[in-house]
Write an enzyme that holds these catalytic residues in place. Structure first.
Site, PDB file in Angstrom:
ATOM      1  N   ASP A 159       0.978  -1.167  -0.065  1.00 57.41           N
ATOM      2  CA  ASP A 159      -0.058   0.009   0.029  1.00 57.41           C
ATOM      3  C   ASP A 159       0.900   1.231   0.027  1.00 57.41           C
ATOM      4  O   ASP A 159       1.530   1.542   0.847  1.00 57.41           O
ATOM      5  CB  ASP A 159      -0.970  -0.081   1.215  1.00 57.41           C
ATOM      6  CG  ASP A 159      -1.984   1.285   1.293  1.00 57.41           C
ATOM      7  OD1 ASP A 159      -2.885   0.941   0.567  1.00 57.41           O
ATOM      8  OD2 ASP A 159      -1.456   2.254   1.797  1.00 57.41           O
ATOM      9  N   THR A 161       0.417   4.514   0.363  1.00 60.63           N
ATOM     10  CA  THR A 161       0.246   5.515   1.403  1.00 60.63           C
ATOM     11  C   THR A 161       0.708   4.971   2.728  1.00 60.63           C
ATOM     12  O   THR A 161       1.362   5.849   3.636  1.00 60.63           O
ATOM     13  CB  THR A 161      -1.293   5.533   1.643  1.00 60.63           C
ATOM     14  OG1 THR A 161      -1.867   6.319   0.513  1.00 60.63           O
ATOM     15  CG2 THR A 161      -1.569   6.873   2.642  1.00 60.63           C
ATOM     16  N   HIS A 166       4.856   5.502   6.620  1.00 60.04           N
ATOM     17  CA  HIS A 166       6.016   4.944   7.253  1.00 60.04           C
ATOM     18  C   HIS A 166       7.307   5.657   7.273  1.00 60.04           C
ATOM     19  O   HIS A 166       7.935   5.905   8.307  1.00 60.04           O
ATOM     20  CB  HIS A 166       6.157   3.443   6.854  1.00 60.04           C
ATOM     21  CG  HIS A 166       7.291   2.860   7.633  1.00 60.04           C
ATOM     22  ND1 HIS A 166       7.316   1.759   8.570  1.00 60.04           N
ATOM     23  CD2 HIS A 166       8.663   2.674   7.221  1.00 60.04           C
ATOM     24  CE1 HIS A 166       8.493   1.401   8.963  1.00 60.04           C
ATOM     25  NE2 HIS A 166       9.243   1.980   7.957  1.00 60.04           N
ATOM     26  N   GLU A 167       7.659   5.945   5.986  1.00 64.87           N
ATOM     27  CA  GLU A 167       8.975   6.502   5.858  1.00 64.87           C
ATOM     28  C   GLU A 167       8.952   8.114   6.429  1.00 64.87           C
ATOM     29  O   GLU A 167       9.759   8.257   7.066  1.00 64.87           O
ATOM     30  CB  GLU A 167       9.455   6.964   4.253  1.00 64.87           C
ATOM     31  CG  GLU A 167       9.756   5.401   3.719  1.00 64.87           C
ATOM     32  CD  GLU A 167      10.671   4.422   4.250  1.00 64.87           C
ATOM     33  OE1 GLU A 167      11.588   5.034   5.126  1.00 64.87           O
ATOM     34  OE2 GLU A 167      10.593   3.447   4.383  1.00 64.87           O
ATOM     35  N   HIS A 170       9.669   8.160  10.145  1.00 60.46           N
ATOM     36  CA  HIS A 170      11.183   8.423  10.541  1.00 60.46           C
ATOM     37  C   HIS A 170      11.762   9.946  10.591  1.00 60.46           C
ATOM     38  O   HIS A 170      12.457  10.242  11.185  1.00 60.46           O
ATOM     39  CB  HIS A 170      12.253   7.672   9.494  1.00 60.46           C
ATOM     40  CG  HIS A 170      12.066   6.224   9.478  1.00 60.46           C
ATOM     41  ND1 HIS A 170      12.343   5.447  10.289  1.00 60.46           N
ATOM     42  CD2 HIS A 170      11.869   5.216   8.340  1.00 60.46           C
ATOM     43  CE1 HIS A 170      12.348   4.289  10.265  1.00 60.46           C
ATOM     44  NE2 HIS A 170      11.815   4.005   8.944  1.00 60.46           N
TER      45      HIS A 170
HETATM   46 ZN   LIG Z   1      11.528   2.127   8.223  1.00 60.73          ZN
END
Ligand SMILES: [Zn+2]
EC number: 3.4.24.77
Length: 229
Positions: A159, A161, A166-167, A170
């Site tokens: 997915d 989005t 997720h990135e 960070h």
């Molecule tokens: Zn990650």
């Protein structure tokens, strides 16, 4: 102004960390990134000979973002207390919708730090797109500039989005936790491609707000504490 001095010295220490993390990265990040470059991926590293852990890579990336925000705030000490992290999305046009959605998700999930779209010259980090066998990840270009790389194939498999949000986690200081359930955003590709959840859970939201609770100086102190461990 003691707070200014503190920010400046913290920035110097962060700069050292970035230089260390960037050693050996002679290839420009716009080209194919070298394998040794620290990067926090959407999926766990398959290369067991990797010398750095996902945790320390995520930290190096986070410190680069903090250093950029600090630099701008040092130039403009009257900036508002709430921390705004500016991104440049112009180099990832394919993912414009997902990036906007990720921003919306995070800005409605946390209150002590905000994401904002801006020009390349004003940005604290950028989104980039392309093909990379390692998939999507957050990294630095060896010159202290943080960027999120979005891999075409992985964004079709998973997915998109969720990958983007997720990135972006960070950017806000969260490490990877691949063994977590689908309800966790930072479990990334761990729960498999069927997981489409793009929202951080309550613990992840609370962790980001705690990290940024005292503003930028506090977030930098916490990032430095972690790297000293
Ligand atoms: Zn990650």
């Amino acid at each position: 102004m003691s707070s200014m001095r503190k920010t400046t010295s913290a920035l110097a220490v962060l700069g050292l960390g970035i230089v260390t993390a960037g050693l050996g990265t002679a290839v420009p990040a716009a080209a194919a990134p070298v394998a040794e470059q620290p990067h926090a991926g959407f999926v766990a590293k398959s290369d067991t000979s990797a010398t750095t852990s996902a945790d320390s890579d995520a930290r190096a990336f986070f410190q680069a973002v903090l250093a950029s925000v600090a630099e701008k705030r040092a130039e403009n000490p009257s900036a508002a207390a709430a921390v705004t992290v500016v991104y440049d999305a112009s180099r990832a046009p394919t993912f414009r919708t997902q990036i906007a959605r990720s921003t919306q998700i995070w800005n409605s999930s946390v209150s002590n730090v905000k994401l904002q779209s801006g020009s390349a010259s004003a940005a604290d980090f950028s989104y980039r797109e392309g093909n990379d066998s390692r998939g999507s990840y957050a990294s630095t270009d060896g010159r202290g500039n943080g960027y999120i790389f979005l891999d075409y194939r992985q964004n079709q498999q998973y997915d998109s989005t969720r990958v983007t949000a997720h990135e972006t986690g960070h950017v806000l200081g969260l490490p990877d936790h691949y063994s977590g359930p689908c309800g966790e955003l930072m479990s990334g590709g761990g729960p498999g491609p069927s997981c489409t959840n793009a929202n951080p859970n309550a613990a992840e939201r609370a962790r980001v707000d705690r990290l940024w609770a005292g503003g930028l100086a506090a977030a930098m102190d916490k990032a430095l504490e972690k790297s000293a461990r």
